[in-house]
Design a protein around this motif. Structure first.
Motif, PDB file in Angstrom:
ATOM      1  N   ARG A 102       0.827  -1.219   0.000  1.00  0.00           N
ATOM      2  CA  ARG A 102       0.000   0.000   0.000  1.00  0.00           C
ATOM      3  C   ARG A 102       0.859   1.265   0.000  1.00  0.00           C
ATOM      4  NH1 ARG A 102      -2.322  -3.304   3.844  1.00  0.00           N
ATOM      5  NH2 ARG A 102      -1.394  -2.105   5.520  1.00  0.00           N
ATOM      6  N   ARG A 103       2.142   1.129   0.167  1.00  0.00           N
ATOM      7  CA  ARG A 103       3.034   2.289   0.254  1.00  0.00           C
ATOM      8  C   ARG A 103       3.930   2.340  -0.982  1.00  0.00           C
ATOM      9  NH1 ARG A 103       4.420  -0.182   5.400  1.00  0.00           N
ATOM     10  NH2 ARG A 103       2.884   0.429   6.913  1.00  0.00           N
ATOM     11  N   HIS A 138      12.353  10.020  -6.922  1.00  0.00           N
ATOM     12  CA  HIS A 138      12.844  11.276  -6.338  1.00  0.00           C
ATOM     13  C   HIS A 138      11.721  12.171  -5.832  1.00  0.00           C
ATOM     14  CE1 HIS A 138      16.923  11.150  -8.671  1.00  0.00           C
ATOM     15  NE2 HIS A 138      16.756  10.123  -7.866  1.00  0.00           N
ATOM     16  N   ARG A 139      10.619  12.248  -6.547  1.00  0.00           N
ATOM     17  CA  ARG A 139       9.535  13.163  -6.159  1.00  0.00           C
ATOM     18  C   ARG A 139       8.921  12.799  -4.810  1.00  0.00           C
ATOM     19  NH1 ARG A 139       4.541  10.836  -7.270  1.00  0.00           N
ATOM     20  NH2 ARG A 139       4.662   9.005  -8.598  1.00  0.00           N
ATOM     21  N   ARG A 140       9.125  11.581  -4.355  1.00  0.00           N
ATOM     22  CA  ARG A 140       8.571  11.135  -3.066  1.00  0.00           C
ATOM     23  C   ARG A 140       9.496  11.446  -1.886  1.00  0.00           C
ATOM     24  NH1 ARG A 140       4.191   8.146  -3.954  1.00  0.00           N
ATOM     25  NH2 ARG A 140       3.914   7.107  -5.941  1.00  0.00           N
ATOM     26  N   GLU A 152      10.431  -0.224   0.583  1.00  0.00           N
ATOM     27  CA  GLU A 152       9.097   0.336   0.775  1.00  0.00           C
ATOM     28  C   GLU A 152       9.213   1.523   1.726  1.00  0.00           C
ATOM     29  OE1 GLU A 152       4.645  -1.273   1.643  1.00  0.00           O
ATOM     30  OE2 GLU A 152       6.221  -2.035   2.936  1.00  0.00           O
ATOM     31  N   LEU A 153       8.772   2.701   1.281  1.00  0.00           N
ATOM     32  CA  LEU A 153       8.842   3.904   2.095  1.00  0.00           C
ATOM     33  C   LEU A 153       7.750   3.848   3.152  1.00  0.00           C
ATOM     34  CD1 LEU A 153      10.134   6.662   2.616  1.00  0.00           C
ATOM     35  CD2 LEU A 153       8.515   7.627   0.956  1.00  0.00           C
ATOM     36  N   VAL A 154       8.149   3.683   4.415  1.00  0.00           N
ATOM     37  CA  VAL A 154       7.210   3.546   5.520  1.00  0.00           C
ATOM     38  C   VAL A 154       6.827   4.912   6.069  1.00  0.00           C
ATOM     39  CG1 VAL A 154       6.922   2.616   7.854  1.00  0.00           C
ATOM     40  CG2 VAL A 154       8.090   1.259   6.115  1.00  0.00           C
TER      41      VAL A 154
END
Length: 169
Positions: A46-47, A72-74, A126-128
């Motif tokens: 979901r991330r 990069h935009r995240r 995964e970016l938490v």
């Protein structure tokens, strides 16, 4: 099984990867069949996430891991603390978002060595938390997929949830 009537939703293609066994081998190499200490934690799905297939420069000197441009935009456009969590451990490092080459700093080497990463392995990041929140460290949950020669037709897969890589044994 009956399929319900209604609007249809196209499901993404799934790319199955089966570990390769050499002729005469009956099981996976010890590195892939290690048991409890190599337990993988499923990612949420979901991330936001990105994948990296380990190349020589990722797992040997100079131990560099650049963040793919599409991600990069995240992330913040500044240097900030980052934590990689994997298999019950945590590795603290810096994310260098203030450079033209967005990357993890030299502490990436500790993660690569401690997790026994080899050329051909894949990591899913995964970016938490922390994407874009000022003052908050970036936290990535990392899943290591042992490759040993990931087939070329799927090496570019897994960048989005619409194009997943599924590992089956």
């Amino acid at each position: 099984m009956e399929i319900p009537a209604g609007p249809s939703r196209k499901l993404p293609a799934v790319h199955l990867v089966k570990p390769k066994l050499e002729p005469g081998e009956e099981s996976l190499p010890a590195r892939l069949n290690a048991g409890e200490d190599q337990e993988t934690t499923p990612l949420s799905g979901r991330r936001p996430f990105f994948t990296a297939i380990m190349a020589k420069t990722h797992v040997q000197k100079p131990y560099q891991l650049a963040i793919p441009a599409h991600f990069h935009r995240r992330l913040p456009a500044r240097r900030t603390a980052a934590v990689l969590r994997c298999g019950g451990g945590s590795w603290i490092m810096s994310y260098c978002g203030d450079n033209r080459l967005k990357r993890l700093d030299g502490a990436w080497a500790d993660f690569a060595v401690d997790n026994g990463l080899l050329v051909g392995d894949a990591c899913v990041f995964e970016l938490v938390s922390g994407g874009g929140v000022r003052g908050q460290e970036l936290v990535f949950e990392v899943q290591v997929l042992r490759g040993g020669g990931m087939p070329g037709e799927i090496a570019d897969k897994g960048a989005t949830a619409d194009d997943p890589i599924v590992i089956a044994d």
